[in-house]
Write an enzyme that holds these catalytic residues in place. Sequence first.
Site, PDB file in Angstrom:
ATOM      1  N   TYR A  38       9.715  -6.599  -0.855  1.00 35.75           N
ATOM      2  CA  TYR A  38       8.627  -5.752  -1.599  1.00 35.75           C
ATOM      3  C   TYR A  38       9.222  -4.875  -2.948  1.00 35.75           C
ATOM      4  O   TYR A  38      10.139  -5.053  -2.987  1.00 35.75           O
ATOM      5  CB  TYR A  38       8.575  -3.983  -0.400  1.00 35.75           C
ATOM      6  CG  TYR A  38      10.162  -3.952   0.225  1.00 35.75           C
ATOM      7  CD1 TYR A  38      10.554  -3.060  -1.317  1.00 35.75           C
ATOM      8  CD2 TYR A  38      10.693  -3.657   0.881  1.00 35.75           C
ATOM      9  CE1 TYR A  38      11.577  -1.803  -0.825  1.00 35.75           C
ATOM     10  CE2 TYR A  38      11.895  -2.664   1.450  1.00 35.75           C
ATOM     11  CZ  TYR A  38      12.657  -2.343   0.374  1.00 35.75           C
ATOM     12  OH  TYR A  38      13.322  -1.399   1.183  1.00 35.75           O
ATOM     13  N   ASP A  41      -0.007  -5.792   3.563  1.00 40.29           N
ATOM     14  CA  ASP A  41       0.788  -4.123   3.642  1.00 40.29           C
ATOM     15  C   ASP A  41       1.200  -2.732   4.070  1.00 40.29           C
ATOM     16  O   ASP A  41       0.584  -2.433   2.746  1.00 40.29           O
ATOM     17  CB  ASP A  41       1.673  -5.184   3.314  1.00 40.29           C
ATOM     18  CG  ASP A  41       3.423  -4.513   4.025  1.00 40.29           C
ATOM     19  OD1 ASP A  41       4.337  -4.793   5.361  1.00 40.29           O
ATOM     20  OD2 ASP A  41       4.439  -3.063   3.536  1.00 40.29           O
ATOM     21  N   THR A  74       0.566  -1.610  -0.176  1.00 41.74           N
ATOM     22  CA  THR A  74      -0.258   0.449  -0.055  1.00 41.74           C
ATOM     23  C   THR A  74       0.583   1.528  -0.401  1.00 41.74           C
ATOM     24  O   THR A  74       0.515   2.284  -0.144  1.00 41.74           O
ATOM     25  CB  THR A  74      -0.839  -0.123   0.874  1.00 41.74           C
ATOM     26  OG1 THR A  74      -0.168  -0.215   2.372  1.00 41.74           O
ATOM     27  CG2 THR A  74      -1.846  -1.211   1.400  1.00 41.74           C
ATOM     28  N   TRP A  75       2.160   1.015  -0.553  1.00 40.60           N
ATOM     29  CA  TRP A  75       3.510   2.473  -0.244  1.00 40.60           C
ATOM     30  C   TRP A  75       2.248   2.865  -0.880  1.00 40.60           C
ATOM     31  O   TRP A  75       2.113   3.002  -2.836  1.00 40.60           O
ATOM     32  CB  TRP A  75       4.542   2.387  -0.573  1.00 40.60           C
ATOM     33  CG  TRP A  75       5.339   3.002  -0.515  1.00 40.60           C
ATOM     34  CD1 TRP A  75       5.363   3.585   0.058  1.00 40.60           C
ATOM     35  CD2 TRP A  75       6.192   3.154  -1.271  1.00 40.60           C
ATOM     36  NE1 TRP A  75       7.180   4.701  -0.218  1.00 40.60           N
ATOM     37  CE2 TRP A  75       7.364   3.965  -0.771  1.00 40.60           C
ATOM     38  CE3 TRP A  75       7.454   2.541  -1.694  1.00 40.60           C
ATOM     39  CZ2 TRP A  75       8.504   4.727  -0.964  1.00 40.60           C
ATOM     40  CZ3 TRP A  75       8.268   2.116  -2.621  1.00 40.60           C
ATOM     41  CH2 TRP A  75       9.478   3.992  -1.683  1.00 40.60           C
ATOM     42  N   TYR A 130       3.760   5.277   5.832  1.00 45.19           N
ATOM     43  CA  TYR A 130       2.308   5.754   4.234  1.00 45.19           C
ATOM     44  C   TYR A 130       1.677   6.974   4.244  1.00 45.19           C
ATOM     45  O   TYR A 130       0.702   6.272   4.980  1.00 45.19           O
ATOM     46  CB  TYR A 130       2.536   4.232   4.123  1.00 45.19           C
ATOM     47  CG  TYR A 130       3.041   3.463   3.673  1.00 45.19           C
ATOM     48  CD1 TYR A 130       4.631   3.170   3.540  1.00 45.19           C
ATOM     49  CD2 TYR A 130       2.487   1.699   2.812  1.00 45.19           C
ATOM     50  CE1 TYR A 130       5.499   2.503   3.451  1.00 45.19           C
ATOM     51  CE2 TYR A 130       3.434   1.023   3.444  1.00 45.19           C
ATOM     52  CZ  TYR A 130       4.931   0.975   2.679  1.00 45.19           C
ATOM     53  OH  TYR A 130       5.705  -0.303   3.550  1.00 45.19           O
ATOM     54  N   GLN A 183      11.695  -8.204   5.855  1.00 47.85           N
ATOM     55  CA  GLN A 183      10.955  -7.065   4.590  1.00 47.85           C
ATOM     56  C   GLN A 183      12.398  -6.371   4.322  1.00 47.85           C
ATOM     57  O   GLN A 183      12.967  -5.784   4.573  1.00 47.85           O
ATOM     58  CB  GLN A 183       9.852  -6.633   4.848  1.00 47.85           C
ATOM     59  CG  GLN A 183       8.965  -6.372   3.976  1.00 47.85           C
ATOM     60  CD  GLN A 183       7.915  -5.349   3.915  1.00 47.85           C
ATOM     61  OE1 GLN A 183       8.089  -3.870   3.303  1.00 47.85           O
ATOM     62  NE2 GLN A 183       6.701  -5.620   4.550  1.00 47.85           N
TER      63      GLN A 183
END
Length: 262
Positions: A176, A34, A5-6, A39, A148
């Site tokens: 990611y 995530d 969801t960045w 963010y 991550q």
Amino acid sequence: MGQGTWKMGERAERRSDEIAALRVGVELGMTLIDTAEMYGDGAAETLICEALGDRRDKLFLVSKAYPQNASRSRLAGACEASLKRLGTDRLDLYLLHWRGSVPLAETIEAMEALKSAGKIRHWGVSNLDTDDMEELVAAGGDGCVTDQILYNLVRRGPELDLLPWLAQHKVPVMAYSPVEQGRLSSHPALDKVTAQVGATPAQVALAWTLRHDGLIAIPKASSIAHVRENRAAADIVLSDADLATLDAAFPRPAGRRPLEML
């Protein structure tokens, strides 16, 4: 495969499409979501609440704390703020976003306290290299359930030591930016394999990342079409010949290099 969801939740004109994408992703089985307090200063967490709040029990929610908040005195407050924005009473996984000045032993203590309080089910780390992971374990961090990291076709440095270390210690990897923030979607070196397997470049890049056991990819998709494309990549099986072609086009580094970050 989960959903990243960045940079989501930051533009009003995209909000309805992003909400629809997250919902369709969950319907397709991509129930790991995530996010991070970083963010959009919590905007992504708020978006997730709006999109998926009524589906909480189907989700595996992951959020991350700023390194300056990963202390004895501040982690509980950061966690509570994330829980409030997400509209939930617990996180399934809480990560240290990257390493800062707080000693790892103190972060471990704070994470374990949150786990004991029922605020989080599991904890892990993000962007920690091999030496950091060794220090984490030495400091009592056997409870860490994931690292991550940035890993994709053009970021293969972890294959030299970090991925083998994590596999040896049975720590799953979360990858990611598996399509390098979309840049691999138009990389000409992927053309040969995409023609052979009948997939898009982004799908081939995702399938390559997912070839590892114990690895979770978390691509972001802001539209329904994109999330469907991502999900289909999980069903692609690359042949040995495909993998050899990709190895030739995207060779791993000759020597060890520090873990890269975005």
